[in-house]
Motif scaffolding. Structure first.
Motif, PDB file in Angstrom:
ATOM      1  N   MET A  48      -2.437   9.695   4.221  1.00 11.93           N
ATOM      2  CA  MET A  48      -1.728   8.428   3.983  1.00 11.93           C
ATOM      3  C   MET A  48      -0.254   8.576   4.348  1.00 11.93           C
ATOM      4  O   MET A  48       0.340   7.686   4.963  1.00 11.93           O
ATOM      5  CB  MET A  48      -1.891   7.986   2.524  1.00 11.93           C
ATOM      6  CG  MET A  48      -1.469   6.578   2.238  1.00 11.93           C
ATOM      7  SD  MET A  48      -2.467   5.269   3.007  1.00 11.93           S
ATOM      8  CE  MET A  48      -3.996   5.368   2.095  1.00 11.93           C
ATOM      9  N   VAL A  85       0.845  -1.202   0.000  1.00 18.68           N
ATOM     10  CA  VAL A  85       0.000   0.000   0.000  1.00 18.68           C
ATOM     11  C   VAL A  85       0.874   1.243   0.000  1.00 18.68           C
ATOM     12  O   VAL A  85       0.601   2.205  -0.722  1.00 18.68           O
ATOM     13  CB  VAL A  85      -0.966   0.009   1.202  1.00 18.68           C
ATOM     14  CG1 VAL A  85      -1.692   1.347   1.313  1.00 18.68           C
ATOM     15  CG2 VAL A  85      -1.967  -1.140   1.101  1.00 18.68           C
ATOM     16  N   LEU A 126      -8.756   2.228   4.113  1.00 20.27           N
ATOM     17  CA  LEU A 126      -7.664   1.328   4.525  1.00 20.27           C
ATOM     18  C   LEU A 126      -8.041   0.597   5.801  1.00 20.27           C
ATOM     19  O   LEU A 126      -7.835  -0.620   5.915  1.00 20.27           O
ATOM     20  CB  LEU A 126      -6.363   2.109   4.714  1.00 20.27           C
ATOM     21  CG  LEU A 126      -5.166   1.288   5.203  1.00 20.27           C
ATOM     22  CD1 LEU A 126      -4.812   0.178   4.218  1.00 20.27           C
ATOM     23  CD2 LEU A 126      -3.968   2.197   5.450  1.00 20.27           C
ATOM     24  N   VAL A 142      -6.053   1.578  -2.247  1.00 23.52           N
ATOM     25  CA  VAL A 142      -7.006   2.253  -1.364  1.00 23.52           C
ATOM     26  C   VAL A 142      -7.740   3.355  -2.111  1.00 23.52           C
ATOM     27  O   VAL A 142      -7.117   4.302  -2.599  1.00 23.52           O
ATOM     28  CB  VAL A 142      -6.284   2.846  -0.125  1.00 23.52           C
ATOM     29  CG1 VAL A 142      -7.283   3.478   0.823  1.00 23.52           C
ATOM     30  CG2 VAL A 142      -5.480   1.777   0.597  1.00 23.52           C
ATOM     31  N   PRO A 190      -0.418   3.531  -3.019  1.00 25.30           N
ATOM     32  CA  PRO A 190      -1.691   3.682  -2.295  1.00 25.30           C
ATOM     33  C   PRO A 190      -2.897   3.825  -3.221  1.00 25.30           C
ATOM     34  O   PRO A 190      -3.974   3.327  -2.918  1.00 25.30           O
ATOM     35  CB  PRO A 190      -1.487   4.935  -1.444  1.00 25.30           C
ATOM     36  CG  PRO A 190      -0.296   5.621  -2.000  1.00 25.30           C
ATOM     37  CD  PRO A 190       0.523   4.590  -2.692  1.00 25.30           C
TER      38      PRO A 190
END
Length: 131
Positions: free
Chosen positions: A105, A27, A43, A35, A31
């Motif tokens: 993130m 991830v 997530l 996600v 990402p």
């Protein structure tokens, strides 16, 4: 067939991953692939699904990311919160990121690195203290 970009690891399929930390490493690399809208709440939902599947299949993996798990307990202290958040770690990290003007993130992975480092230090201390 296209070749992976130079210097960038190839995308691994879920069946190639052996634990939640390997999944989170994937991830981190991409990402947007894993996600939706890089939302920490998405997530979190994926991680809870992971935990449920692990429980159903009776794996022996430690899972740190439940709302009352080790990551959350560490995070509440790290964020200076007097008590656990009923909203969960994803919401609280998104709030902290917004206040700091950073991407959620990115903030999550920075905090995850801190958590892992501290967990590694405490595990090493436990091993040194055991007879």
């Amino acid at each position: 067939m296209t070749e992976p970009m130079a210097g960038r690891p190839r995308l691994r399929r879920p069946r190639e991953l052996s634990n939640v930390n390997e999944f989170l490493n994937e991830v981190r690399l991409r990402p947007g692939i894993w996600v939706r809208r890089s939302s920490l709440q998405h997530l979190y939902s994926m991680l809870i699904g992971y935990a449920i599947a692990s429980d159903i299949h009776d794996t022996e993996e430690d899972f740190d990311f439940g709302n009352d798990g080790p990551f959350s307990q560490w995070l509440w202290k790290r964020l200076g919160m007097a008590y656990p958040s009923a909203l969960g770690w994803a919401v609280e990290i998104e709030r902290a990121a917004e206040a700091a003007g950073t991407q959620p993130m990115e903030t999550f992975f920075s905090l995850l690195d801190e958590f892992r480092a501290e967990q590694g230090e405490s595990r090493n201390m436990d091993e040194e203290c055991s007879p």
